[in-house]
Design an enzyme around this catalytic site. Structure first.
Site, PDB file in Angstrom:
ATOM      1  N   THR A  75       3.908   8.497   1.724  1.00  0.00           N
ATOM      2  CA  THR A  75       4.432   9.519   0.816  1.00  0.00           C
ATOM      3  C   THR A  75       5.462  10.355   1.572  1.00  0.00           C
ATOM      4  OG1 THR A  75       2.465   9.706  -0.534  1.00  0.00           O
ATOM      5  CG2 THR A  75       3.721  11.706  -0.261  1.00  0.00           C
ATOM      6  N   VAL A  89      -3.480   9.795 -10.631  1.00  0.00           N
ATOM      7  CA  VAL A  89      -2.554  10.767 -10.053  1.00  0.00           C
ATOM      8  C   VAL A  89      -3.280  11.464  -8.913  1.00  0.00           C
ATOM      9  CG1 VAL A  89      -1.152  12.824 -10.471  1.00  0.00           C
ATOM     10  CG2 VAL A  89      -1.421  11.119 -12.281  1.00  0.00           C
ATOM     11  N   GLY A  90      -2.629  11.559  -7.765  1.00  0.00           N
ATOM     12  CA  GLY A  90      -3.233  12.235  -6.613  1.00  0.00           C
ATOM     13  C   GLY A  90      -2.759  13.673  -6.523  1.00  0.00           C
ATOM     14  N   ASP A  91      -2.670  14.161  -5.304  1.00  0.00           N
ATOM     15  CA  ASP A  91      -2.275  15.551  -5.062  1.00  0.00           C
ATOM     16  C   ASP A  91      -0.770  15.764  -5.129  1.00  0.00           C
ATOM     17  OD1 ASP A  91      -2.202  13.857  -2.651  1.00  0.00           O
ATOM     18  OD2 ASP A  91      -1.327  15.654  -1.749  1.00  0.00           O
ATOM     19  N   GLY A 125      -5.150  11.635  -1.646  1.00  0.00           N
ATOM     20  CA  GLY A 125      -4.987  12.644  -2.691  1.00  0.00           C
ATOM     21  C   GLY A 125      -6.276  13.133  -3.287  1.00  0.00           C
TER      22      GLY A 125
HETATM   23  N1  ASP Z   1      -1.241  11.985  -1.115  1.00  0.00           N
HETATM   24  C1  ASP Z   1      -0.740  10.764  -1.684  1.00  0.00           C
HETATM   25  C2  ASP Z   1      -1.592  10.400  -2.874  1.00  0.00           C
HETATM   26  O1  ASP Z   1      -2.792  10.514  -2.800  1.00  0.00           O
HETATM   27  C3  ASP Z   1      -0.720   9.618  -0.740  1.00  0.00           C
HETATM   28  C4  ASP Z   1      -0.146   9.894   0.630  1.00  0.00           C
HETATM   29  O2  ASP Z   1       0.163  11.038   0.955  1.00  0.00           O
HETATM   30  O3  ASP Z   1      -0.029   8.957   1.416  1.00  0.00           O
HETATM   31  O4  ASP Z   1      -1.052   9.945  -3.852  1.00  0.00           O
END
Ligand code: ASP
Length: 304
Positions: A168, A197-199, A222
């Site tokens: 990310t 959907v993550g963070d 996330g």
């Molecule tokens: N935080 C991102 C998610 O969970 C993934 C990442 O940061 O690698 O979508």
């Protein structure tokens, strides 16, 4: 009187970046930091610098954002991005889009040209079209590396869960007017359920900016980051007087204590002090602020 300090810090994901991928990660982050810094030096806004840096990373297939993103369990890209303007505390975010090459550009359009903060899926893509942001063939965002990884996943050939999520991207910037902005863009976690959907696009969780204090962007798993509101943890620590570096470390401590989570954070305070911390193996990053001849970065920062 000296010129005001400008600064930008970018990340290119946490996790265990394999040795052969470290150089491209560092190079991509350094290029993005330089590009964003050039915007700030030319008196561009923090929002402009964050978007410019992230767009470069979205174009770089090394990273899990834009072209090069990981694939969902259904073999598609699903992209999320978010942006916060620390001057107004306005937010623009999009989640679950498939046909946008630069989701951060769409997030900016939501911030600046809608009365909403978060648009998802088809509605977000319709808004993109209405705003003149091109919709692309989703296959054009898939690279061979991810096709192969998906084939390995289907064939049951993949290893540890940590290898399923990568890279990310995000940025935090301070402009000459003393304003801060922060943002993230991601293809999320590989092989996740459609609609996950993550963070990364969630304000106050994956990123936050308040020009009175500082800005933060997070990367990592996330689901864990969401449960503790990670970016806000670091912001609140700065509000209490913690230095940027200590704020990043404190947020990671909370994550570990509360949900046994691991992540990476980039932090910038309103004076341009940088904080970088990760409890994952790596944190691809780069930063540059006034007085530095060039950006510095790498794939490991201060680990705790
Ligand atoms: N935080 C991102 C998610 O969970 C993934 C990442 O940061 O690698 O979508």
């Amino acid at each position: 009187m000296g010129r005001s300090t400008v600064a930008i810090v970018v990340h290119g994901g946490a996790w265990s970046i394999p040795p052969e991928a470290r150089e491209p990660h560092a190079r991509g982050c350094l290029a993005a930091a330089e590009r964003g810094f050039a915007v700030l030096e030319a008196a561009g806004s923090a929002v402009e610098a964050v978007v410019t840096a992230i767009e470069l990373l979205e174009d770089d297939p090394t990273f899990d954002a834009g072209r090069g993103s990981v694939l969902s369990a259904e073999g598609r890209v699903q992209l999320d991005a978010g942006l916060m303007d620390g001057r107004t505390l306005h937010v623009g975010a999009v989640a679950g889009v498939h046909r946008v090459a630069h989701p951060i550009r769409l997030a900016r359009a939501v911030l600046e040209r809608s009365s909403h903060h978060l648009l998802v899926g088809e509605g977000a893509e319709r808004f993109a079209h209405a705003q003149g942001i091109p919709l692309v063939d989703p296959d054009s965002l898939i690279v061979d590396r991810e096709r192969q990884r998906y084939a390995d996943f289907l064939a049951g050939r993949l290893g540890a869960a940590d290898d399923f999520a990568h890279d990310t991207v995000g940025a935090v910037a301070l402009d000459a007017g003393g304003q801060l902005a922060a943002g993230n863009s991601t293809g999320g976690v590989a092989f996740s359920l459609p609609g996950r959907v993550g963070d990364a696009p969630v304000p106050g969780v994956g990123y936050v900016a308040d020009s009175r204090t500082g800005g933060v962007a997070c990367t990592g798993w996330g689901e864990q980051i969401l449960r503790v509101g990670l970016a806000t943890r670091a912001l609140v620590a700065m509000e209490r007087g913690a230095a940027a570096q200590d704020a990043a470390a404190e947020a990671l401590e909370v994550l570990e204590r509360a949900v046994q989570g691991r992540a990476g954070l980039i932090v910038l305070d309103r004076r341009g002090e940088v904080g970088l911390a990760h409890s994952t193996l790596c944190l691809a990053h780069a930063y540059r602020r006034s007085g530095m001849p060039e950006a510095v970065g790498g794939t490991e920062a201060v680990r705790r």
